[in-house]
Design a protein around this motif. Structure first.
Motif, PDB file in Angstrom:
ATOM      1  N   ALA A  81     -16.915   0.343  -3.070  1.00 27.93           N
ATOM      2  CA  ALA A  81     -15.780   1.256  -3.209  1.00 27.93           C
ATOM      3  C   ALA A  81     -16.086   2.616  -2.590  1.00 27.93           C
ATOM      4  O   ALA A  81     -15.189   3.275  -2.057  1.00 27.93           O
ATOM      5  CB  ALA A  81     -15.415   1.418  -4.686  1.00 27.93           C
ATOM      6  N   LEU A  82     -17.346   3.051  -2.634  1.00 23.96           N
ATOM      7  CA  LEU A  82     -17.725   4.321  -1.998  1.00 23.96           C
ATOM      8  C   LEU A  82     -17.563   4.228  -0.483  1.00 23.96           C
ATOM      9  O   LEU A  82     -17.143   5.190   0.165  1.00 23.96           O
ATOM     10  CB  LEU A  82     -19.163   4.691  -2.363  1.00 23.96           C
ATOM     11  N   CYS A  83     -17.891   3.065   0.078  1.00 21.27           N
ATOM     12  CA  CYS A  83     -17.676   2.864   1.517  1.00 21.27           C
ATOM     13  C   CYS A  83     -16.189   2.911   1.842  1.00 21.27           C
ATOM     14  O   CYS A  83     -15.769   3.568   2.809  1.00 21.27           O
ATOM     15  CB  CYS A  83     -18.262   1.524   1.961  1.00 21.27           C
ATOM     16  N   TYR A  84     -15.391   2.225   1.040  1.00 18.75           N
ATOM     17  CA  TYR A  84     -13.945   2.220   1.237  1.00 18.75           C
ATOM     18  C   TYR A  84     -13.359   3.613   1.015  1.00 18.75           C
ATOM     19  O   TYR A  84     -12.337   3.963   1.591  1.00 18.75           O
ATOM     20  CB  TYR A  84     -13.284   1.212   0.297  1.00 18.75           C
ATOM     21  N   LEU A  85     -14.006   4.402   0.153  1.00 18.76           N
ATOM     22  CA  LEU A  85     -13.521   5.753  -0.119  1.00 18.76           C
ATOM     23  C   LEU A  85     -13.589   6.617   1.140  1.00 18.76           C
ATOM     24  O   LEU A  85     -12.629   7.337   1.453  1.00 18.76           O
ATOM     25  CB  LEU A  85     -14.353   6.383  -1.240  1.00 18.76           C
ATOM     26  N   GLU A  86     -14.702   6.549   1.852  1.00 15.14           N
ATOM     27  CA  GLU A  86     -14.802   7.318   3.093  1.00 15.14           C
ATOM     28  C   GLU A  86     -13.716   6.885   4.074  1.00 15.14           C
ATOM     29  O   GLU A  86     -13.040   7.721   4.689  1.00 15.14           O
ATOM     30  CB  GLU A  86     -16.171   7.139   3.746  1.00 15.14           C
ATOM     31  N   LEU A  87     -13.530   5.582   4.216  1.00 12.51           N
ATOM     32  CA  LEU A  87     -12.543   5.078   5.165  1.00 12.51           C
ATOM     33  C   LEU A  87     -11.127   5.441   4.736  1.00 12.51           C
ATOM     34  O   LEU A  87     -10.285   5.821   5.561  1.00 12.51           O
ATOM     35  CB  LEU A  87     -12.681   3.557   5.286  1.00 12.51           C
ATOM     36  N   GLY A  88     -10.851   5.350   3.436  1.00 11.14           N
ATOM     37  CA  GLY A  88      -9.506   5.622   2.940  1.00 11.14           C
ATOM     38  C   GLY A  88      -9.094   7.076   3.075  1.00 11.14           C
ATOM     39  O   GLY A  88      -7.927   7.374   3.344  1.00 11.14           O
ATOM     40  N   LEU A  89     -10.044   7.995   2.893  1.00 11.95           N
ATOM     41  CA  LEU A  89      -9.719   9.410   3.030  1.00 11.95           C
ATOM     42  C   LEU A  89      -9.738   9.857   4.490  1.00 11.95           C
ATOM     43  O   LEU A  89      -9.105  10.851   4.839  1.00 11.95           O
ATOM     44  CB  LEU A  89     -10.696  10.251   2.214  1.00 11.95           C
ATOM     45  N   MET A  90     -10.444   9.125   5.338  1.00 10.03           N
ATOM     46  CA  MET A  90     -10.441   9.435   6.766  1.00 10.03           C
ATOM     47  C   MET A  90      -9.157   8.935   7.434  1.00 10.03           C
ATOM     48  O   MET A  90      -8.573   9.617   8.264  1.00 10.03           O
ATOM     49  CB  MET A  90     -11.658   8.799   7.441  1.00 10.03           C
ATOM     50  N   ILE A  91      -8.718   7.727   7.055  1.00  3.89           N
ATOM     51  CA  ILE A  91      -7.488   7.136   7.587  1.00  3.89           C
ATOM     52  C   ILE A  91      -6.539   6.955   6.406  1.00  3.89           C
ATOM     53  O   ILE A  91      -6.550   5.918   5.743  1.00  3.89           O
ATOM     54  CB  ILE A  91      -7.755   5.788   8.281  1.00  3.89           C
ATOM     55  N   GLN A  92      -5.747   7.950   6.109  1.00  5.38           N
ATOM     56  CA  GLN A  92      -4.932   7.956   4.897  1.00  5.38           C
ATOM     57  C   GLN A  92      -3.625   7.190   5.115  1.00  5.38           C
ATOM     58  O   GLN A  92      -2.530   7.745   5.071  1.00  5.38           O
ATOM     59  CB  GLN A  92      -4.676   9.383   4.430  1.00  5.38           C
ATOM     60  N   LYS A  93      -3.788   5.888   5.316  1.00  8.86           N
ATOM     61  CA  LYS A  93      -2.648   4.994   5.512  1.00  8.86           C
ATOM     62  C   LYS A  93      -2.811   3.782   4.624  1.00  8.86           C
ATOM     63  O   LYS A  93      -3.934   3.343   4.341  1.00  8.86           O
ATOM     64  CB  LYS A  93      -2.551   4.565   6.985  1.00  8.86           C
ATOM     65  N   SER A  94      -1.702   3.210   4.193  1.00  8.91           N
ATOM     66  CA  SER A  94      -1.756   1.995   3.385  1.00  8.91           C
ATOM     67  C   SER A  94      -2.144   0.811   4.264  1.00  8.91           C
ATOM     68  O   SER A  94      -1.866   0.787   5.459  1.00  8.91           O
ATOM     69  CB  SER A  94      -0.400   1.746   2.724  1.00  8.91           C
ATOM     70  N   GLY A  95      -2.773  -0.184   3.639  1.00 10.99           N
ATOM     71  CA  GLY A  95      -3.158  -1.374   4.382  1.00 10.99           C
ATOM     72  C   GLY A  95      -4.600  -1.773   4.163  1.00 10.99           C
ATOM     73  O   GLY A  95      -4.989  -2.900   4.437  1.00 10.99           O
TER      74      GLY A  95
END
Length: 502
Positions: free
Chosen positions: A79-93
């Motif tokens: 989830a920490l890995c996904y956290l970086e990606l999610g806040l860098m690319i703030q799009k659903s999907g």
């Protein structure tokens, strides 16, 4: 309806300078809603029904508890890995967006193909079947409910959940919060009941807790599969990032609070189970929580199946909510039919994407449930292939896009550890116990290319799609997303570059 017909192909308001009439998904998921989505989806049927499966593979109490803790640790690190990606690319999907950006359209399409067509609907179907099993049992006190009745109840639950999610995001969120609170209540009751028994000296099952533990790489990997199914949902918030209020603040809080909380609760619940039941009794029980309730709660034991119903329904609701956004994002980016990106005019929900997911899930319920459930183990194997690629994409994007804004940067050894763990989960069962089903799962993933090549790469549009889209658009009363949100191949990169420009 006349006004709607005029807006059939447009999402523009009369005043282009105003966003008040834009028909699009809104940011309605706050901190509590985010926690309920992640925690409520993770706590489904697994902790109530499947501890026996982990114990069977781990072969000891101590090893079983370590696997539950290890699954929680892996989910937290992932989830920490996904956290970086999610806040860098703030799009659903979710992973679809990240893999497309890191590796290109083909890999992005394969993950969305697998998610929208199989793993998302199948997870909903499994939870619905679990819901139906416990919801129908009280009506057949002296026998097993007929399979047809259970399947009808499962299909009905999916139709209700899809209808709720199509009707209102706020209502779906409220239901998620309610059922999350309900399942936390029964988990607290199990923990308290178990520790009361522990205080009375019921400790014999913890003597020599690691005696006879499994040493097989394959057995440990399969045990992790069972545990990770119970933790499934740790990455759900990434699927709805665009709808999260203040994601830079709320996203990390959800990850840091929600997943460790579930991990601690799972370990405590298993300690409670082992306090009351021997390992042999646990492995013989089809519903560990129900057996526990019969022995500890006495006359109130009838409440346990009710709360299991609540738990499975809430988890299925969270799965439908998040997976529907993956189909929505794929339709918006041209990787699925554009209709999936359309939004309800009045409800502001991705009704077509939700309806497709519900339809596939209902179809999956029809076959024999035991065969279906056995195949899902191998699609869990497929899911971790994409998780591995996603963990690696953290490193790939650090190299490819070093100047992109990253409100959160994960410690680099973490994605490496998660990638190696994913590789182990994928390779160990194949090397030690090869099964043709693993090949079937890989073939199914690659079969997505038969749709990608003509319909995405060459952009061939069947002649019937135009009239069918118009008919479904009027039937569902949906319109395309705003033109500035609808992106073609090549435009995604440009739009992301603009969003990260300093």
């Amino acid at each position: 309806m006349a006004e709607f017909r005029q807006r059939r192909f447009s999402n523009k308001s009369d005043n282009d300078d105003s966003n008040s009439e834009r028909v699009e998904l809104k940011k309605e998921v706050g901190l509590i809603g985010g926690l309920s989505l992640v925690v409520g989806t993770m706590i489904g049927s697994g902790i109530f029904l499947s501890p026996a499966g982990i114990l069977r593979e781990a072969q000891s109490v101590g090893a079983s508890l370590c696997i539950w803790a290890g699954c929680g640790l892996l989910a937290t690190l992932g989830a920490l890995c996904y956290l970086e990606l999610g806040l860098m690319i703030q799009k659903s999907g979710g992973a679809y967006i990240y893999l497309r950006e890191a590796y290109g359209n083909v890999i992005g399409y394969l993950v969305v193909w697998t998610t929208v067509v199989v793993t998302g609907p199948s997870a909903s179907a499994i939870l619905a079947v679990g819901f139906a099993e416990y919801a129908t049992t009280p009506f057949y006190p002296h026998c097993t409910p007929p399979a047809t009745v259970q399947k009808c109840a499962a299909a009905f639950s999916i139709l209700i959940i899809v209808s709720i999610n199509c009707f209102s995001v706020k209502l779906a969120n409220a239901i998620q919060i309610f059922f999350t609170a309900a399942k936390l209540l029964i988990i607290a009751a199990i923990i308290v009941g178990g520790f009361v028994m522990l205080g009375q000296g019921k400790t014999e099952n913890f003597n020599n807790a690691f005696e006879g533990s499994a040493t097989s790489f394959s057995a440990i990997a399969v045990a992790f599969y069972s545990g990770l199914w119970s933790y499934d949902g740790w990455n759900q918030l990434n699927s709805v990032t665009a709808e999260v209020k203040n994601p830079v603040k709320n996203f990390p809080l959800v990850v840091m609070i929600g997943i460790p909380l579930v991990t601690v609760l799972y370990i405590l619940v298993n300690i409670a189970y082992f306090t009351v039941m021997t390992p042999a009794e646990m492995m013989q029980s089809n519903a560990v929580a129900v057996t526990f309730g019969d022995r500890v709660f006495g006359p109130a034991s009838f409440l346990v199946p009710i709360f299991v119903v609540f738990s499975t329904f809430g988890s299925a609701n969270g799965t439908v909510f998040s997976t529907g956004r993956v189909g929505y994002a794929a339709g918006k980016n041209g990787h699925m039919v554009r209709l999936l990106s359309y939004v309800s005019v009045t409800r502001l929900t991705p009704a077509p994407a939700l309806t497709l997911q519900g339809t596939i899930a209902v179809i999956m319920i029809i076959p024999n449930t035991s065969t279906f459930s056995s195949l899902i183990d191998y699609f869990t194997f497929a899911t971790w292939i994409f998780h591995g690629f996603t963990f690696l994409s953290v490193l790939v994007l650090r190299y490819q896009k070093p100047n992109w804004k990253r409100p959160y940067r994960v410690f680099l050894p973490i994605p490496v550890i998660c990638f190696l763990a994913s590789l182990y989960l994928i390779v160990a069962p194949i090397l030690e116990d090869p099964a043709i089903e693993y090949l079937y799962a890989a073939i199914f993933i690659l079969a997505g290319l038969t749709f990608y090549i003509p319909f995405v790469h060459f952009k061939i549009v069947p002649t019937f799609m135009g009239p069918l889209t118009i008919y479904l658009q009027e039937l569902l009363e949906v319109v395309p997303p705003p033109e500035d949100e609808l992106m073609l191949d090549g435009e995604v990169e440009e739009e992301l570059e603009k969003s990260h420009a300093f």
